[in-house]
Design a protein around this motif. Structure first.
Motif, mmCIF file in Angstrom:
data_model
loop_
_atom_site.group_PDB
_atom_site.id
_atom_site.type_symbol
_atom_site.label_atom_id
_atom_site.label_comp_id
_atom_site.label_asym_id
_atom_site.label_seq_id
_atom_site.Cartn_x
_atom_site.Cartn_y
_atom_site.Cartn_z
ATOM 1 N N ASP A 97 -4.135 3.236 2.183
ATOM 2 C CA ASP A 97 -4.176 1.809 2.490
ATOM 3 C C ASP A 97 -4.611 0.960 1.299
ATOM 4 O O ASP A 97 -4.988 -0.205 1.462
ATOM 5 C CB ASP A 97 -5.074 1.570 3.704
ATOM 6 C CG ASP A 97 -4.535 2.279 4.952
ATOM 7 O OD1 ASP A 97 -3.338 2.080 5.247
ATOM 8 O OD2 ASP A 97 -5.274 3.043 5.579
ATOM 9 N N CYS A 98 -4.516 1.550 0.111
ATOM 10 C CA CYS A 98 -4.739 0.801 -1.130
ATOM 11 C C CYS A 98 -3.393 0.409 -1.719
ATOM 12 O O CYS A 98 -2.404 1.125 -1.571
ATOM 13 C CB CYS A 98 -5.510 1.651 -2.146
ATOM 14 S SG CYS A 98 -7.144 2.174 -1.599
ATOM 15 N N ARG A 99 -3.360 -0.732 -2.403
ATOM 16 C CA ARG A 99 -2.109 -1.157 -3.021
ATOM 17 C C ARG A 99 -1.679 -0.158 -4.094
ATOM 18 O O ARG A 99 -2.507 0.362 -4.848
ATOM 19 C CB ARG A 99 -2.253 -2.543 -3.632
ATOM 20 C CG ARG A 99 -2.321 -3.651 -2.598
ATOM 21 C CD ARG A 99 -2.043 -5.012 -3.211
ATOM 22 N NE ARG A 99 -2.938 -5.290 -4.340
ATOM 23 C CZ ARG A 99 -2.786 -6.335 -5.150
ATOM 24 N NH1 ARG A 99 -1.780 -7.177 -4.975
ATOM 25 N NH2 ARG A 99 -3.641 -6.537 -6.125
ATOM 26 N N GLU A 105 2.444 1.505 3.402
ATOM 27 C CA GLU A 105 3.487 0.503 3.608
ATOM 28 C C GLU A 105 4.760 0.856 2.846
ATOM 29 O O GLU A 105 5.866 0.658 3.346
ATOM 30 C CB GLU A 105 2.974 -0.871 3.175
ATOM 31 C CG GLU A 105 1.929 -1.461 4.121
ATOM 32 C CD GLU A 105 1.239 -2.682 3.531
ATOM 33 O OE1 GLU A 105 0.615 -3.435 4.303
ATOM 34 O OE2 GLU A 105 1.304 -2.872 2.295
ATOM 35 N N THR A 154 0.854 -1.188 0.000
ATOM 36 C CA THR A 154 0.000 0.000 0.000
ATOM 37 C C THR A 154 0.892 1.242 0.000
ATOM 38 O O THR A 154 2.110 1.153 0.234
ATOM 39 C CB THR A 154 -0.901 0.031 1.240
ATOM 40 O OG1 THR A 154 -0.079 0.234 2.406
ATOM 41 C CG2 THR A 154 -1.708 -1.247 1.379
#
Length: 318
Positions: free
Chosen positions: A130-132, A98, A95
């Motif tokens: 929080d989306c890839r 991340e 994400t």
């Protein structure tokens, strides 16, 4: 007051076989400013960025970046800079949040989660955090890539055509981020295909032509070298010679005719020449007008006028 330079090079040389990509490049980029490095394809811009970021070793000349010698202290230079190019280097399987936390841990940044949150907000990515990254648009991936390069708050940020191919909204967000970075004291060296972008962002412009600096100065200073475009469109073609004589006298330049439009034009570097004065002078000699104008120069005009054709000087792609 003494100027401190974040990037200072003298006589940088680089060859790729028979191609002489840089032929003695001299740069002086003051701390806390945005410098636009402009030039035609093959002029040497990308080679210069690769040298100054230690990705290539110069064949001659010297440079200091963030106070460190480019060759003898290459590792120290790398610790003080960040680089973002035309293509995103983030991990699509992670994400956005991340990705930034990973970069923060790699660079041993204290409070990686907080720093990731700051950058996500700065680049307008909070909602997609929080989306890839593989689901992001091209503009969002480019913004995430730029955010990742800023994890360490670099002293000098190199942006090599970071907005190429982006939509206007993404370009605007990156521009705002660059201005915020400058306000915080980061020095930015920017290459771009969009001359209006350099005009808006850069404190100074360096025009590179065939591996050398052709001209340097603020956008306003470079525009003053080119001059404004003065034009008169007349109602009667028979008055074109009289209109041309007026433009010749006011500008000191030989006018150019566009007989298909019944127009005559010239260039002036006289800042006191105004449109009302132009109209009065033409009216005084009996020239009936359909239109008249004085258009200030753009950086496109500067680029076309002050740089040459680099078609025979190809810059290697690596």
């Amino acid at each position: 007051m003494t100027t401190t330079y974040a990037v200072l090079s003298e006589g940088l040389e680089k060859r790729f076989g028979a191609v002489h990509a840089l032929r003695g490049l001299d740069l002086a980029v003051a701390e806390g400013t945005v410098c636009g490095l402009l030039g035609a394809n093959g002029a040497g811009k990308t080679t210069a960025v690769r040298l100054l970021t230690t990705l290539l070793r110069p064949d001659g000349g010297s440079a200091r970046v963030a106070g460190h010698d480019l060759v003898r202290e290459a590792a120290a230079v790398r610790r003080r800079i960040a680089v973002t190019g035309q293509y995103a280097s983030v991990d699509g399987d992670l994400t956005g949040r991340e990705n930034l936390r990973l970069f923060a841990r790699l660079h041993r940044v204290r409070g990686p989660a907080a720093r990731a949150g700051e950058l996500l907000e700065l680049f307008g990515l909070t909602e997609a955090a929080d989306c890839r990254a593989s689901t992001y648009s091209g503009g969002m991936r480019r913004r995430l890539d730029l955010a990742a390069s800023l994890i360490r708050r670099p002293d000098v940020l190199f942006l090599d055509e970071p907005t190429t191919g982006l939509d206007p909204a993404s370009r605007a967000r990156i521009r705002r981020a660059v201005l915020e970075l400058r306000a915080e004291g980061t020095t930015v060296l920017l290459t771009t295909q969009y001359l209006d972008e350099a005009d808006q962002l850069a404190d100074d412009i360096v025009l590179v032509d065939r591996g050398r600096v052709a001209h340097t100065g603020s956008p306003a200073q470079l525009k003053s070298l080119v001059g404004s475009h003065v034009e008169a469109v007349v109602a009667d073609a028979g008055t074109l010679p009289r209109a041309a004589a007026v433009l010749d006298r006011l500008t000191g330049r030989e006018p150019v005719f566009d007989r298909g439009r019944n127009a005559v034009a010239a260039v002036t570097t006289d800042p006191t020449l105004t449109l009302p004065r132009l109209v009065r002078e033409l009216d005084a000699v009996g020239v009936p007008l359909l239109d008249a104008g004085i258009r200030p120069p753009t950086l496109d005009d500067v680029f076309l006028r002050l740089t040459g054709d680099t078609a025979d000087s190809k810059e290697p792609v690596a």
